[in-house]
Design an enzyme around this catalytic site. Structure first.
Site, PDB file in Angstrom:
ATOM      1  N   THR A 172      50.442  -9.281  31.700  1.00 18.11           N
ATOM      2  CA  THR A 172      51.358  -8.880  30.626  1.00 18.11           C
ATOM      3  C   THR A 172      52.232 -10.036  30.147  1.00 18.11           C
ATOM      4  O   THR A 172      52.420 -11.033  30.840  1.00 18.11           O
ATOM      5  CB  THR A 172      52.259  -7.714  31.077  1.00 18.11           C
ATOM      6  OG1 THR A 172      53.057  -8.137  32.168  1.00 18.11           O
ATOM      7  CG2 THR A 172      51.427  -6.515  31.479  1.00 18.11           C
ATOM      8  N   ASP A 173      52.785  -9.866  28.961  1.00 20.79           N
ATOM      9  CA  ASP A 173      53.690 -10.863  28.405  1.00 20.79           C
ATOM     10  C   ASP A 173      55.139 -10.389  28.556  1.00 20.79           C
ATOM     11  O   ASP A 173      55.403  -9.368  29.209  1.00 20.79           O
ATOM     12  CB  ASP A 173      53.345 -11.144  26.935  1.00 20.79           C
ATOM     13  CG  ASP A 173      53.483  -9.921  26.034  1.00 20.79           C
ATOM     14  OD1 ASP A 173      54.107  -8.915  26.443  1.00 20.79           O
ATOM     15  OD2 ASP A 173      52.958  -9.966  24.916  1.00 20.79           O
ATOM     16  N   ALA A 174      56.068 -11.093  27.944  1.00 17.69           N
ATOM     17  CA  ALA A 174      57.489 -10.765  28.067  1.00 17.69           C
ATOM     18  C   ALA A 174      57.808  -9.379  27.495  1.00 17.69           C
ATOM     19  O   ALA A 174      58.794  -8.763  27.874  1.00 17.69           O
ATOM     20  CB  ALA A 174      58.337 -11.820  27.363  1.00 17.69           C
TER      21      ALA A 174
END
Length: 152
Positions: free
Chosen positions: A14-16
Site C-alpha cells: 500500500t501507499d500513504a
C-alpha cells in the site's frame, strides 16, 4: 474463469493513502503468470538451466478500474491470448474477492486488467530466440483459455 492465483494485500503493497500502489499490480500479475506457467509444468529456473533461455517482459498495457486496500483478498488471472514463435501475449486481471463480499456482487470485482507480452531470449545475450519446442507444445495444447484453477 481463467487460471486464478490468490493474493492478499499486505502493508508493503500500500501507499500513504492506504491503497495498493499502482505498480504493485504488475508484481501481482508477475506472481500469477509464474504460478500459471508452473501449473503447466513450465518452471522458469529449470528451463534456464536446461535451455539457456528465459522469458522477459517486453510490453505491458494496463487499465485500473478500482482500488484495493490492506488485507483485501485478490485473485490474479492468466489467460493465453496469443502464442508466437518468440513471444506470447497473456491477458490478466486482478479481481477482488473482498469487494465481492462487501458489495454482494455475483463474482469477484475487477480492479485492474491488461495484457503482458513476454518474449523468449537467450539468457547470456538477452537476444530474442525461438521458444523451446516443449514449452510451445505445452502452451499449444492448453489453447487460448487456461481453465485450471489454482490448487494450493
Amino acid at each position: 474463469m481463467s487460471y486464478a492465483f490468490p493474493i492478499r494485500v499486505y502493508w508493503e503493497d500500500t501507499d500513504a493513502g492506504g491503497i495498493v500502489f499502482y505498480a504493485n499490480y504488475l508484481k501481482f500479475m508477475e506472481r500469477g503468470r509464474t504460478e500459471w506457467l508452473r501449473s503447466l509444468g513450465i518452471e522458469q529456473r529449470k528451463l534456464r538451466e536446461e535451455t539457456g533461455g528465459q522469458f522477459v517482459v517486453s510490453e505491458t498495457q494496463l487499465k485500473y478500474h478500482r482500488p484495493s486496500r490492506l488485507d483485501d483478498e485478490l485473485l490474479v488471472t492468466a489467460d493465453l491470448r496469443q502464442l508466437g514463435t518468440a513471444s506470447l501475449i497473456i491477458g490478466q486481471q486482478v479481481l477482488s474477492k473482498t469487494e465481492q463480499e462487501r458489495t454482494g456482487a455475483a463474482a469477484p470485482v475487477l480492479l485492474c486488467e491488461g495484457t503482458i507480452r513476454i518474449g523468449w531470449v537467450d539468457a547470456s545475450t538477452l537476444r530474442p530466440a525461438r521458444i523451446p519446442a516443449q514449452v510451445a507444445g505445452t502452451l499449444e495444447r492448453c489453447g487460448g483459455s487456461m481453465t485450471q484453477p489454482f490448487k494450493p
